[in-house]
Scaffold this active site. Structure first.
Site, short mmCIF file in Angstrom:
data_model
loop_
_atom_site.label_atom_id
_atom_site.label_comp_id
_atom_site.label_asym_id
_atom_site.label_seq_id
_atom_site.Cartn_x
_atom_site.Cartn_y
_atom_site.Cartn_z
N ASP A 133 0.76 -1.21 0.13
CA ASP A 133 0.21 0.04 0.11
C ASP A 133 0.94 1.31 -0.04
O ASP A 133 1.81 1.33 0.77
CB ASP A 133 -0.89 -0.01 1.27
CG ASP A 133 -2.13 0.80 1.15
OD1 ASP A 133 -2.01 2.15 0.58
OD2 ASP A 133 -3.07 0.29 1.51
N ARG A 135 -0.71 4.63 -0.05
CA ARG A 135 -1.55 5.69 0.27
C ARG A 135 -1.03 6.25 1.54
O ARG A 135 -0.50 5.60 2.57
CB ARG A 135 -2.82 5.22 0.72
CG ARG A 135 -3.82 4.47 -0.53
CD ARG A 135 -5.13 4.13 -0.17
NE ARG A 135 -4.86 2.83 0.42
CZ ARG A 135 -6.02 2.04 0.97
NH1 ARG A 135 -7.39 2.50 0.56
NH2 ARG A 135 -5.75 0.89 1.47
#
Length: 234
Positions: A133, A135
Site C-alpha cells: 500500500d 496511500r
C-alpha cells in the site's frame, strides 16, 4: 505523462523509496452544510479511495462500488432525518499504486497456483509492486477539518488506517458501519475475508473470521490452464 500509472514500480527495481503524488479529491454533501460543525447534529461520512474497475466498470472482485453505493444511501437517509452526509472521493487508485499496477495484481491473483485466495491477498500486491500500500493517510483528514467536522456519528468504513488517521487529528467517530454482508459480491469474499483477518473492523457482521476461514476462502475460478491445453489440442 503516464496518467498516474507509476511504471517505475515495475521497471525500476533499483529505486529504494517511492513517493507517489498525492492526487486530488471531490467532496459530495447531502443536507445542509451549515450543520457540519454542530456535533449534536447527525453526520454520516465515508472517505472513499478511487477504484475505477469497480466504481466505473462494475468489477465484482472488490467491495468498492457496493460500499460506496451503501454510503451514499446512508448519507441521503441522514440528510432526510435532518442531518448531513459527506462522501470524499480521493484519487488514490489501486491503493495509490495506479490503475495498471492494480490490474497486474488482479491478474496475478487469478493466475497464481491454487487460484485467488484470501490467504495470499496481500502477498500478491507485494509480489507485483514490491509494497502492499502506498496511500499516505496522514493528510487524508484535512478536508474534513476544512469542512468543520468535529464528530462523525456514522463512519461508513471498516479501514483501521482511515479510522486511526481521522481520530488522531481530534475528530470523534461514534459508530463504525461495516458493509452489509448481502452487498459483498461472491468474488469479493477473498478481499473482505483477508482484510478483516488482518485488522479491518469486523463489526457484528464479520465476527469469527479466523485462520481456517482465511485459508478456505477462494475466488472465482476461470480455468486458464484447462482452456490453454484445449486450445493447443485444437
Amino acid at each position: 505523462m503516464t496518467n498516474g500509472m507509476y511504471p517505475e514500480l515495475i521497471t525500476r527495481p533499483d529505486i529504494k523509496i517511492f513517493l507517489p503524488p498525492i492526487g486530488g479529491l471531490t467532496i459530495y454533501i447531502w443536507g445542509d452544510p451549515d450543520t457540519i460543525p454542530d456535533d449534536d447534529i447527525e453526520l454520516t461520512c465515508r472517505v472513499h479511495d478511487e477504484c475505477n474497475g469497480s466504481d466505473v466498470f462494475g468489477s465484482d472482485i472488490c467491495t468498492c462500488r457496493p460500499y460506496l453505493t451503501h454510503a451514499i444511501e446512508e448519507c441521503i437517509k441522514t440528510a432526510q432525518r435532518g442531518g448531513c452526509g459527506i462522501v470524499i472521493y480521493y484519487r488514490k487508485e489501486g491503493r495509490s499504486l495506479g490503475e495498471v499496477t492494480k490490474y497486474l495484481v488482479y491478474n496475478t491473483r487469478k493466475r497464481q497456483e491454487g487460484g485467488d485466495s484470501a490467504e495470499n491477498y496481500f502477498a500478491c500486491t507485494e509480489k507485483v509492486a514490491g509494497v502492499q500500500d502506498t496511500r499516505f493517510q496522514a493528510l487524508m483528514p484535512d478536508p474534513l477539518h476544512f469542512l468543520g467536522v468535529k464528530k462523525i456519528h456514522n463512519f461508513i468504513s471498516m479501514s483501521d488506517m482511515k479510522y486511526n488517521a481521522i481520530v488522531s487529528t481530534g475528530i470523534e467517530i461514534v459508530n463504525r458501519v461495516e458493509i452489509p454482508k448481502e452487498l459483498v459480491p461472491d468474488d469479493a469474499q477473498v478481499e473482505i475475508t483477508a482484510k478483516v483477518f488482518h485488522g479491518y473492523n469486523a463489526g457484528e457482521a464479520y465476527k469469527g473470521i479466523d485462520e481456517n476461514e482465511l485459508k478456505k476462502t477462494k475466488g472465482r475460478e476461470y480455468g486458464y490452464e484447462k482452456d490453454s491445453k484445449k486450445n493447443v489440442v485444437e
